[in-house]
Design a protein around this motif. Sequence first.
Motif, short mmCIF file in Angstrom:
data_model
loop_
_atom_site.label_atom_id
_atom_site.label_comp_id
_atom_site.label_asym_id
_atom_site.label_seq_id
_atom_site.Cartn_x
_atom_site.Cartn_y
_atom_site.Cartn_z
N ARG A 1 0.71 -1.09 -0.02
CA ARG A 1 -0.08 0.05 -0.02
C ARG A 1 0.80 1.23 -0.02
NH1 ARG A 1 -2.00 0.26 4.68
NH2 ARG A 1 -1.41 -1.76 5.49
N MET A 2 1.91 1.24 -0.75
CA MET A 2 2.58 2.33 -0.97
C MET A 2 2.63 2.92 -2.26
SD MET A 2 4.38 3.02 1.99
CE MET A 2 4.74 2.07 3.57
N LEU A 3 2.03 3.99 -2.30
CA LEU A 3 1.63 4.63 -3.76
C LEU A 3 2.50 5.43 -4.43
CD1 LEU A 3 -1.93 5.33 -2.88
CD2 LEU A 3 -1.14 3.40 -3.70
N GLY A 4 3.20 6.43 -3.63
CA GLY A 4 4.12 7.33 -4.21
C GLY A 4 3.46 8.18 -5.37
N SER A 5 4.24 8.88 -6.27
CA SER A 5 3.63 9.68 -7.25
C SER A 5 4.69 9.44 -8.49
CB SER A 5 3.56 11.09 -6.99
OG SER A 5 2.74 11.32 -5.69
N LEU A 6 3.77 8.98 -9.59
CA LEU A 6 4.46 8.70 -10.82
C LEU A 6 4.82 10.05 -11.45
CD1 LEU A 6 2.54 5.88 -12.37
CD2 LEU A 6 4.90 5.71 -11.38
N ILE A 7 5.99 10.22 -11.76
CA ILE A 7 6.25 11.71 -12.18
C ILE A 7 7.03 11.76 -13.71
CG2 ILE A 7 6.63 12.77 -9.77
CD1 ILE A 7 9.70 12.45 -10.07
N GLY A 8 7.16 10.54 -14.24
CA GLY A 8 7.80 10.23 -15.61
C GLY A 8 6.99 10.37 -16.49
N THR A 9 7.62 10.52 -17.82
CA THR A 9 6.93 10.37 -19.06
C THR A 9 6.70 8.97 -19.51
OG1 THR A 9 8.79 10.84 -20.42
CG2 THR A 9 7.32 12.62 -19.80
N LEU A 10 5.51 8.58 -20.48
CA LEU A 10 5.34 7.36 -20.97
C LEU A 10 6.32 7.38 -22.29
CD1 LEU A 10 1.61 6.57 -20.39
CD2 LEU A 10 3.53 5.85 -19.09
N PRO A 11 7.23 6.23 -22.52
CA PRO A 11 7.99 6.23 -23.65
C PRO A 11 7.16 6.30 -24.92
CG PRO A 11 8.71 4.61 -21.83
CD PRO A 11 7.46 5.19 -21.66
N GLN B 1 2.25 14.05 -23.75
CA GLN B 1 0.93 14.07 -23.01
C GLN B 1 1.26 14.12 -21.44
OE1 GLN B 1 -0.61 11.24 -21.26
NE2 GLN B 1 1.34 10.27 -21.22
N GLU B 2 0.39 14.78 -20.52
CA GLU B 2 0.40 14.85 -19.31
C GLU B 2 -0.99 14.23 -18.60
OE1 GLU B 2 0.33 19.01 -18.60
OE2 GLU B 2 2.25 19.45 -19.29
N ASP B 3 -1.80 13.42 -19.20
CA ASP B 3 -2.85 12.60 -18.55
C ASP B 3 -2.34 11.43 -17.67
OD1 ASP B 3 -4.61 14.17 -19.81
OD2 ASP B 3 -4.86 13.32 -21.56
N GLN B 4 -1.45 10.83 -18.21
CA GLN B 4 -0.88 9.72 -17.58
C GLN B 4 0.83 9.87 -17.41
OE1 GLN B 4 -2.27 6.47 -20.01
NE2 GLN B 4 -4.10 6.07 -18.62
#
Length: 216
Positions: free
Chosen positions: A27-37, A42-45
């Motif tokens: 249950r450790m979520l953090g924050s995804l801050i990178g881009t999708l290759p 885009q900034e939605d995901q």
Amino acid sequence: MIDIHMINNKGFIWNADDWYVLRTAHRMLGSLIGTLPSTPRQEDQNGLPCLLLIEEVRLLVENCIGRTVEYPSFTSLHIKETAKINPSDTLPNVMIHLDEICSNVIEVPLPKFINDLERIRYKVFKDLWSKGFYLTCGMKFGGDFLVYEGDPLAYHAKYIVNCRDLDKQIMVSRSRVSSITNKKMVLAKDDGISITYLIYHLDDSSQNNNKINYTF
């Protein structure tokens, strides 16, 4: 042991398998801050790396789930070796140099608490996490943590937790934010033995906050 890569006292997860285990098993979520290759414009995901809260880092290390590490920098290499590395070069010898760097991780200690607020934040985070809640950063809603009863992908945040004393004006404004966003504003108090939680209800007719004790 999951490697938590420390950069400027911030913990990052770069491995996708580690990120999945932390989310589903701990249950450790953090924050995804990178881009999708595949779709970088885009900034939605977002994608990896995952930036962990410092409270998550401390709890993972305390429970022997992860360890804090650093990679040696390019400047630590010999001058002759550094001269061979070109960012645009993909020759096998360059990949060997990169593999050598990645394999020589250095385990580093946890950052020390800066002030009492950091200590209280960690105690509150640890207490709520031990009771089965999911927690994320609550800065966008004027709090320290957002508290979920289940995975945020399926559940709405139910509480906004504040770990510091607030004056009346700030208390009213934050209570309004919590009311508008369908959440409850909670003040966490540390009495030295346990954590006490107070839920504030905003009375619109008198613009006062009614405070009640609450046990999670």
